[in-house]
Design an enzyme around this catalytic site. Structure first.
Site, PDB file in Angstrom:
ATOM      1  N   LYS A 201      -0.795 -14.982 -12.207  1.00 54.89           N
ATOM      2  CA  LYS A 201      -0.216 -14.366 -13.404  1.00 54.89           C
ATOM      3  C   LYS A 201      -0.576 -12.885 -13.472  1.00 54.89           C
ATOM      4  O   LYS A 201       0.279 -12.029 -13.691  1.00 54.89           O
ATOM      5  CB  LYS A 201      -0.688 -15.085 -14.658  1.00 54.89           C
ATOM      6  CG  LYS A 201      -0.068 -14.533 -15.944  1.00 54.89           C
ATOM      7  CD  LYS A 201      -0.637 -15.187 -17.183  1.00 54.89           C
ATOM      8  CE  LYS A 201      -0.242 -16.630 -17.298  1.00 54.89           C
ATOM      9  NZ  LYS A 201      -0.654 -17.223 -18.598  1.00 54.89           N
ATOM     10  N   GLU A 207      -9.866 -14.514  -6.040  1.00 54.69           N
ATOM     11  CA  GLU A 207      -9.608 -15.359  -4.874  1.00 54.69           C
ATOM     12  C   GLU A 207      -8.202 -15.128  -4.329  1.00 54.69           C
ATOM     13  O   GLU A 207      -8.001 -14.979  -3.118  1.00 54.69           O
ATOM     14  CB  GLU A 207      -9.802 -16.827  -5.247  1.00 54.69           C
ATOM     15  CG  GLU A 207     -11.218 -17.199  -5.625  1.00 54.69           C
ATOM     16  CD  GLU A 207     -11.512 -16.999  -7.103  1.00 54.69           C
ATOM     17  OE1 GLU A 207     -12.559 -17.479  -7.564  1.00 54.69           O
ATOM     18  OE2 GLU A 207     -10.673 -16.364  -7.805  1.00 54.69           O
ATOM     19  N   GLY A 262      -1.797 -21.241 -16.882  1.00 51.62           N
ATOM     20  CA  GLY A 262      -1.739 -21.615 -15.475  1.00 51.62           C
ATOM     21  C   GLY A 262      -1.720 -23.108 -15.239  1.00 51.62           C
ATOM     22  O   GLY A 262      -0.963 -23.613 -14.414  1.00 51.62           O
ATOM     23  N   ARG A 263      -2.537 -23.857 -15.979  1.00 49.95           N
ATOM     24  CA  ARG A 263      -2.624 -25.293 -15.749  1.00 49.95           C
ATOM     25  C   ARG A 263      -1.432 -26.049 -16.318  1.00 49.95           C
ATOM     26  O   ARG A 263      -1.337 -27.265 -16.161  1.00 49.95           O
ATOM     27  CB  ARG A 263      -3.932 -25.826 -16.320  1.00 49.95           C
ATOM     28  CG  ARG A 263      -4.172 -25.539 -17.786  1.00 49.95           C
ATOM     29  CD  ARG A 263      -5.623 -25.847 -18.162  1.00 49.95           C
ATOM     30  NE  ARG A 263      -5.962 -25.478 -19.518  1.00 49.95           N
ATOM     31  CZ  ARG A 263      -6.325 -24.257 -19.897  1.00 49.95           C
ATOM     32  NH1 ARG A 263      -6.343 -23.271 -19.016  1.00 49.95           N
ATOM     33  NH2 ARG A 263      -6.650 -24.001 -21.146  1.00 49.95           N
ATOM     34  N   GLU A 348     -10.864 -27.621 -18.587  1.00 50.39           N
ATOM     35  CA  GLU A 348     -10.596 -26.219 -18.913  1.00 50.39           C
ATOM     36  C   GLU A 348      -9.898 -26.105 -20.256  1.00 50.39           C
ATOM     37  O   GLU A 348     -10.062 -25.120 -20.972  1.00 50.39           O
ATOM     38  CB  GLU A 348      -9.771 -25.553 -17.816  1.00 50.39           C
ATOM     39  CG  GLU A 348      -9.741 -24.037 -17.923  1.00 50.39           C
ATOM     40  CD  GLU A 348      -9.252 -23.366 -16.655  1.00 50.39           C
ATOM     41  OE1 GLU A 348      -8.050 -23.021 -16.595  1.00 50.39           O
ATOM     42  OE2 GLU A 348     -10.055 -23.178 -15.723  1.00 50.39           O
ATOM     43  N   HIS A 379     -16.411 -48.754  -2.532  1.00 55.57           N
ATOM     44  CA  HIS A 379     -17.500 -48.866  -1.575  1.00 55.57           C
ATOM     45  C   HIS A 379     -18.449 -47.679  -1.683  1.00 55.57           C
ATOM     46  O   HIS A 379     -19.230 -47.416  -0.760  1.00 55.57           O
ATOM     47  CB  HIS A 379     -16.935 -48.969  -0.159  1.00 55.57           C
ATOM     48  CG  HIS A 379     -16.101 -50.194   0.043  1.00 55.57           C
ATOM     49  ND1 HIS A 379     -16.632 -51.380   0.516  1.00 55.57           N
ATOM     50  CD2 HIS A 379     -14.791 -50.434  -0.207  1.00 55.57           C
ATOM     51  CE1 HIS A 379     -15.669 -52.299   0.566  1.00 55.57           C
ATOM     52  NE2 HIS A 379     -14.545 -51.748   0.131  1.00 55.57           N
ATOM     53  N   LYS A 490     -16.642 -14.624 -13.393  1.00 53.01           N
ATOM     54  CA  LYS A 490     -15.956 -13.545 -12.688  1.00 53.01           C
ATOM     55  C   LYS A 490     -16.628 -12.204 -12.965  1.00 53.01           C
ATOM     56  O   LYS A 490     -16.795 -11.370 -12.072  1.00 53.01           O
ATOM     57  CB  LYS A 490     -14.485 -13.496 -13.106  1.00 53.01           C
ATOM     58  CG  LYS A 490     -13.684 -14.744 -12.775  1.00 53.01           C
ATOM     59  CD  LYS A 490     -12.255 -14.610 -13.282  1.00 53.01           C
ATOM     60  CE  LYS A 490     -11.445 -15.863 -13.017  1.00 53.01           C
ATOM     61  NZ  LYS A 490     -10.058 -15.760 -13.517  1.00 53.01           N
TER      62      LYS A 490
END
Length: 528
Positions: A201, A207, A262-263, A348, A379, A490
């Site tokens: 955005k 990153e 974003g999510r 979030e 397991h 950040k």
């Protein structure tokens, strides 16, 4: 105009009644009357939800519905769809539902923008799929590398892996700042047949910016054609100027609006890798499934409204029954990334300690969400689920019709799913008596079944989870559309990165223990 309630939830009469009900029912087994399944299950399109194994009864459900009413949930839902500023801290709407509304049915303020951009990116996806979009040497695109992080990658990767893991072109995802991730994503690629999608955005996310710069350098070093970037890089962003400076012409830039978190963005051009993988019709089906959930959410009474009920159960389990964690157990390998996606969506969105008005919350908000691919988890961590001492809740998710012809495999998979739900429900001693053990059960479980794993079914499921997070936030009084805590790390990382690059760390930007850790890391690195 909607305004969040200033009354903390613990002061509501329904909250206090729920606290009393939880205390009265402590230690009592989950009811198992014959009509329970019919009463506490419901279907929406291709998705069936059975919540009969939850620790509820008629009185609890009635009190939970009252809690929704006292929290002003109806008004909040209306405000969400009307485009009011439900994202109060950033003073803007949250209009992800507009992204999947059919043409002509979205909010008037944004419908034209959404429809035009949807047409643009779906047309581009078809051009890439068909080979009409060519690289700088006039070759078709064979590999797409999607560069993003968080909401700009978790949703698209989940959908691509679930519905078309072996698509042509191949879809790869580059997200982690770890250099090994970039090396792996670029391994074996031909720059002449590779397309990079940079989804951010702000176009400044650390990153994504770093990985995009690495991909750009990789491309230019191998082609010696900086101008060819225009045939091999596209952006999904709200920062048009930054994408232009990167070398992307207007035709290569797709919108990501500030009123979509974003999510909640996979339904937009952020879903470009999905559209390339599934094609226009598949992406349309994904949107149609989400719109089905939207319509159900907006028009169904709380007593039969699945997102509302799922949110109320989450509040009941977390705040009254002491479930600090929520397990997401996917009995379909294609959905193995679903726990990762829901971790971000839930934690979030609602991992907050302040309310809309800035006051501190007086109770726990989002549970810790975790999970895994079943039956592998049986397991590994199921031992703790069955005989550990911690309280938790769980969603078991499976598909009734598999995407393969190995029917015996699938019968065993479904049998294990249903058996685990049964084991988590009630006390069991058979089979473990020789060890003197006891499986006490009484854990709240919801079973979610998809008729088959299709774009429409997955779209419905993901939209249901989105709305669950929103409803829970309304009840807790938090804003599920911001993430201020994410920004702190950040801010702190910048000075530390500078220190790592200096010959002699000054320690001025960090605390004493971190300064010593920096010195140790630099000492080891310089010795190699």
């Amino acid at each position: 105009m909607w305004t969040p309630s200033n009354k903390p939830p613990e002061q509501l009469a329904s909250w206090q009644r729920l606290a009393a009900l939880a205390e009265q029912r402590a230690g009592q087994p989950i009811e198992r009357e014959s009509a329970r399944f019919e009463t506490y299950s419901a279907r929406i399109g291709p998705v069936f939800i059975d919540y009969s194994k939850q620790r509820i009864d008629a009185q609890v459900i009635a009190a939970l519905i009252d809690l929704a009413e006292e929290s002003g949930l109806d008004d909040a839902v209306q405000a969400l769809f009307d485009g009011e500023h439900v994202n109060t801290t950033e003073d803007r709407p949250a209009l992800h539902t507009a992204l999947r509304a059919p043409d002509g049915e979205g909010p008037k303020a944004v419908a034209g923008l959404v429809e035009a951009e949807r047409s643009r990116f779906l047309t581009f996806a078809e051009d890439v799929r068909s080979g009409h979009w060519r690289g700088y040497t006039d070759k078709a695109i064979r590999t797409v590398v999607h560069i993003g992080i968080g909401g700009s990658h978790l949703g698209p990767e989940l959908v691509c892996q679930a519905l078309r893991p072996n698509s042509d072109p191949e879809i790869r995802f580059l997200t982690n700042i770890d250099g090994d991730a970039a090396t792996t994503a670029l391994a074996g690629l031909d720059p002449a047949t590779t397309l990079f999608i940079v989804a951010s955005k702000s176009f400044t996310t650390l990153e994504t910016r770093t990985n995009a710069a690495t991909a750009r350098s990789w491309f230019v070093e191998r082609t010696c054609e900086p101008a060819a970037i225009a045939r091999h890089f596209v952006a999904v962003t709200a920062n048009d100027k930054a994408a232009q400076a990167f070398g992307m012409p207007p035709t290569n830039r797709f919108a990501m609006w500030d009123w979509v978190g974003g999510r909640y963005s996979l339904w937009s051009a952020v879903g470009l890798p999905i559209a390339i993988s599934l094609g226009r019709s598949g992406f349309d089906d994904l949107l149609a499934g989400a719109y089905l959930a939207d319509r159900h959410f907006r028009t169904t009474t709380p007593a039969r409204n699945l997102p509302v009920l799922l949110a109320l159960l989450q509040v009941w389990n977390s705040n009254f029954l002491g479930a600090a964690t929520h397990a997401l157990l996917a009995y379909d390998r294609r959905l193995r990334l679903l726990p990762d996606y829901l971790q971000q969506l839930e934690m979030e969105s609602n991992g907050k300690s302040t309310r809309h008005d800035g006051t501190r919350v007086a109770m726990h908000t989002a549970p810790v969400v975790w999970g895994g691919e079943e039956t592998n988890g049986q397991h590994a961590f199921h031992q703790l689920l069955h005989q550990g001492t911690r309280a938790f809740s769980a969603d078991l998710i499976a598909t009734i019709s598999p995407g393969h012809g190995l029917q015996e495999h699938h019968r065993w998979l479904l049998a294990n799913c249903f058996a685990q739900g049964q084991a988590l429900l009630a006390d069991h001693t058979a089979g473990v008596e020789a060890q003197g053990s006891h499986v006490r059960g009484q854990h709240p479980v919801t079973t979610i079944l998809l008729d088959t794993l299709t774009p429409r079914a997955l779209g419905t499921l993901l939209a249901l989870f989105e709305h669950r997070a929103f409803c829970a936030g309304v009840i807790w009084g938090t804003n599920p559309f911001d993430q201020p805590g994410v920004e702190l790390g950040k801010v702190l990382a910048g000075p530390i990165q500078d220190e790592l690059g200096d010959a002699q760390p000054t320690g001025s930007a960090v605390d004493s223990p971190t300064s010593e850790l920096l010195a140790h890391a630099k000492k080891i690195a310089s010795a190699r």
